[in-house]
Enzyme design. Structure first.
Site, PDB file in Angstrom:
ATOM      1  CB  CYS A  53     -23.750 -18.057 -14.669  1.00 22.23           C
ATOM      2  SG  CYS A  53     -23.808 -17.514 -12.934  1.00 22.23           S
TER       3      CYS A  53
ATOM      4  CD  GLU B 128     -24.568 -22.893  -9.851  1.00 24.89           C
ATOM      5  OE1 GLU B 128     -24.278 -22.928 -11.054  1.00 24.89           O
ATOM      6  OE2 GLU B 128     -25.589 -22.321  -9.402  1.00 24.89           O
TER       7      GLU B 128
ATOM      8  CB  CYS C 175     -22.115 -19.967 -10.219  1.00 28.25           C
ATOM      9  SG  CYS C 175     -23.748 -19.385  -9.714  1.00 28.25           S
TER      10      CYS C 175
ATOM     11  CG  HIS D  63     -27.372 -18.109  -9.603  1.00 32.28           C
ATOM     12  ND1 HIS D  63     -26.701 -18.070 -10.811  1.00 32.28           N
ATOM     13  CD2 HIS D  63     -28.316 -17.126  -9.660  1.00 32.28           C
ATOM     14  CE1 HIS D  63     -27.212 -17.109 -11.568  1.00 32.28           C
ATOM     15  NE2 HIS D  63     -28.189 -16.513 -10.889  1.00 32.28           N
TER      16      HIS D  63
END
Length: 203
Positions: free
Chosen positions: A124, A96, A127, A94
């Protein structure tokens, strides 16, 4: 004459930072009683979120869900990343997480206490966990994720006193532009086109 800061550029298909220039001191966290400084920090948030939106748009062009992240340390961009989950076949890739990894390498430490993380979609649980483990001082995100958001929507991990770190959370910066990128991408998926060409980040 005053000139705006030079914008970092992102190498195609890499999400890596090529160039970053220090932002002026006025973009640092203001005293709460000073409305002029409050306006300066708001402008700074827009600037850094625009960089995250650029990374998100680039990810969308390459067939990824268009989410971008920027990590800023003392007014300086130290990491920019877009989603790479599809290209890397990596469930943890992801934006992040990639930005946090970059920042750790650039700063030479995993402790990112003096950093602000800008991301185009509410993080999420994975993250948010990485953000908390990295001791990030502040999180700024554009739009909420009603299904998996772990900052305010589904969970409130950033201020959960059961965890060993808490951070300041700001939401809604460039919300409309981030929502537009996501809705355009998923509309294209429903039409059967995985690769989405986005000409700009503004709706």
């Amino acid at each position: 004459m005053l000139h705006g800061p030079r914008r970092p550029t992102i190498a195609p298909d890499s999400g890596t930072l090529r160039d970053a220039r220090r932002r002026p001191a006025s973009t640092r966290a203001p005293a709460t009683h000073n409305p002029t400084n409050a306006m300066a920090i708001e402008t700074s948030d827009d600037f850094f979120m625009d960089l995250a939106l650029q990374a998100a748009a680039e990810a969308g062009r390459l067939g990824e869900v268009p989410i971008g992240a920027v990590l800023v340390h003392e007014g300086e961009v130290v990491a920019i990343a877009g989603n790479r989950r599809e290209r890397d076949h990596d469930p943890t890739a992801h934006a992040e997480v990639l930005a946090l990894r970059q920042a750790g390498r650039v700063l030479g430490t995993w402790r990112l206490t003096e950093c602000t993380l800008y991301v185009t979609l509410e993080p999420c649980p994975m993250c948010m966990g990485a953000t908390i483990n990295g001791r990030v001082g502040r999180l700024v995100f554009a739009c909420r994720d009603s299904k998996a958001g772990a900052a305010v929507s589904r969970y409130d991990m950033g201020t959960d006193d059961r965890l060993n770190h808490r951070l300041v959370v700001t939401e809604g910066v460039r919300e409309q532009a981030a929502s537009h990128l996501l809705s355009t991408f998923f509309a294209s998926l429903r039409a059967g086109d995985r690769q989405v060409v986005v000409d700009g980040v503004a709706p």
